[in-house]
Design a protein around this motif. Structure first.
Motif, short mmCIF file in Angstrom:
data_model
loop_
_atom_site.label_atom_id
_atom_site.label_comp_id
_atom_site.label_asym_id
_atom_site.label_seq_id
_atom_site.Cartn_x
_atom_site.Cartn_y
_atom_site.Cartn_z
N GLY A 74 0.81 -1.21 0.00
CA GLY A 74 0.00 0.00 0.00
C GLY A 74 0.84 1.26 0.00
O GLY A 74 0.41 2.31 0.46
N VAL A 75 2.06 1.16 -0.53
CA VAL A 75 3.00 2.27 -0.54
C VAL A 75 3.09 2.86 -1.94
O VAL A 75 3.31 2.14 -2.90
CB VAL A 75 4.41 1.80 -0.10
N SER A 76 2.91 4.16 -2.05
CA SER A 76 3.01 4.84 -3.33
C SER A 76 4.24 5.73 -3.37
O SER A 76 4.56 6.40 -2.38
CB SER A 76 1.78 5.71 -3.59
N ILE A 77 4.90 5.73 -4.51
CA ILE A 77 6.01 6.66 -4.74
C ILE A 77 5.53 7.59 -5.84
O ILE A 77 5.49 7.21 -7.00
CB ILE A 77 7.30 5.93 -5.16
N THR A 78 5.14 8.77 -5.44
CA THR A 78 4.57 9.71 -6.40
C THR A 78 5.50 10.86 -6.73
O THR A 78 5.27 11.60 -7.67
CB THR A 78 3.25 10.31 -5.86
N ASP A 79 6.55 10.99 -5.98
CA ASP A 79 7.49 12.09 -6.12
C ASP A 79 8.82 11.55 -6.65
O ASP A 79 9.37 10.59 -6.10
CB ASP A 79 7.66 12.73 -4.73
N MET A 80 9.33 12.13 -7.70
CA MET A 80 10.58 11.67 -8.32
C MET A 80 11.74 11.69 -7.33
O MET A 80 12.54 10.76 -7.29
CB MET A 80 10.90 12.55 -9.54
N GLU A 81 11.83 12.72 -6.54
CA GLU A 81 12.93 12.85 -5.58
C GLU A 81 12.83 11.76 -4.51
O GLU A 81 13.83 11.16 -4.15
CB GLU A 81 12.90 14.25 -4.94
N ALA A 82 11.62 11.51 -4.01
CA ALA A 82 11.44 10.45 -3.02
C ALA A 82 11.77 9.10 -3.62
O ALA A 82 12.37 8.24 -2.97
CB ALA A 82 10.01 10.46 -2.49
N GLY A 83 11.41 8.91 -4.88
CA GLY A 83 11.72 7.66 -5.57
C GLY A 83 13.21 7.44 -5.71
O GLY A 83 13.70 6.34 -5.49
N LYS A 84 13.94 8.49 -6.08
CA LYS A 84 15.39 8.38 -6.22
C LYS A 84 16.04 8.01 -4.89
O LYS A 84 16.92 7.16 -4.83
CB LYS A 84 15.98 9.69 -6.75
N GLU A 85 15.56 8.63 -3.83
CA GLU A 85 16.11 8.35 -2.50
C GLU A 85 15.76 6.94 -2.06
O GLU A 85 16.59 6.22 -1.53
CB GLU A 85 15.57 9.37 -1.50
N ALA A 86 14.51 6.51 -2.29
CA ALA A 86 14.06 5.18 -1.88
C ALA A 86 14.84 4.08 -2.61
O ALA A 86 15.15 3.05 -2.04
CB ALA A 86 12.57 5.03 -2.12
N PHE A 87 15.16 4.31 -3.88
CA PHE A 87 15.82 3.30 -4.69
C PHE A 87 17.35 3.33 -4.57
O PHE A 87 18.04 2.70 -5.36
CB PHE A 87 15.41 3.42 -6.16
N THR A 88 17.86 4.00 -3.56
CA THR A 88 19.30 4.03 -3.35
C THR A 88 19.84 2.64 -3.03
O THR A 88 20.85 2.22 -3.58
CB THR A 88 19.65 5.01 -2.22
N SER A 89 19.17 1.92 -2.15
CA SER A 89 19.61 0.58 -1.73
C SER A 89 18.42 -0.17 -1.13
O SER A 89 17.35 0.41 -0.94
CB SER A 89 20.72 0.69 -0.68
N ILE A 90 18.63 -1.43 -0.80
CA ILE A 90 17.58 -2.20 -0.12
C ILE A 90 17.27 -1.56 1.23
O ILE A 90 16.12 -1.45 1.62
CB ILE A 90 18.02 -3.67 0.08
N ASN A 91 18.30 -1.12 1.94
CA ASN A 91 18.07 -0.47 3.24
C ASN A 91 17.17 0.75 3.09
O ASN A 91 16.22 0.93 3.86
CB ASN A 91 19.39 -0.08 3.90
#
Length: 83
Positions: A55-72
């Motif tokens: 139920g998690v949405s990534i709607t912001d490009m910046e948040a997406g870039k940060e989230a996809f940095t690593s598994i952690n």
């Protein structure tokens, strides 16, 4: 800090999204996901899985870039935004 079960689940999602090109065993908790070959198409598939499973949405490009940095970072994002 995210638990190991969540990280394992995310690793499986990423492996599946890459068509198995990236094995679960090859995904370290701090390895940059884009360095593993997670391209934009695989990332989109991961985002869709995060929405369906957590139920998690990534709607912001910046948040997406940060989230996809690593598994952690992805696990921390999921835990912080779970519905």
């Amino acid at each position: 800090m995210a638990d190991a079960a969540l990280k394992d689940q995310l690793k499986a999602i990423i492996s599946k999204a890459t068509g198995g090109a990236v094995s679960v065993a090859a995904i370290g908790d701090d390895v940059a996901l884009m360095d593993l070959g997670v391209d934009s198409m695989a990332a989109l598939e991961v985002v869709m899985e995060l929405e369906m499973q957590f139920g998690v949405s990534i709607t912001d490009m910046e948040a997406g870039k940060e989230a996809f940095t690593s598994i952690n970072s992805l696990a921390n994002f999921v835990e912080a935004n779970r519905s």
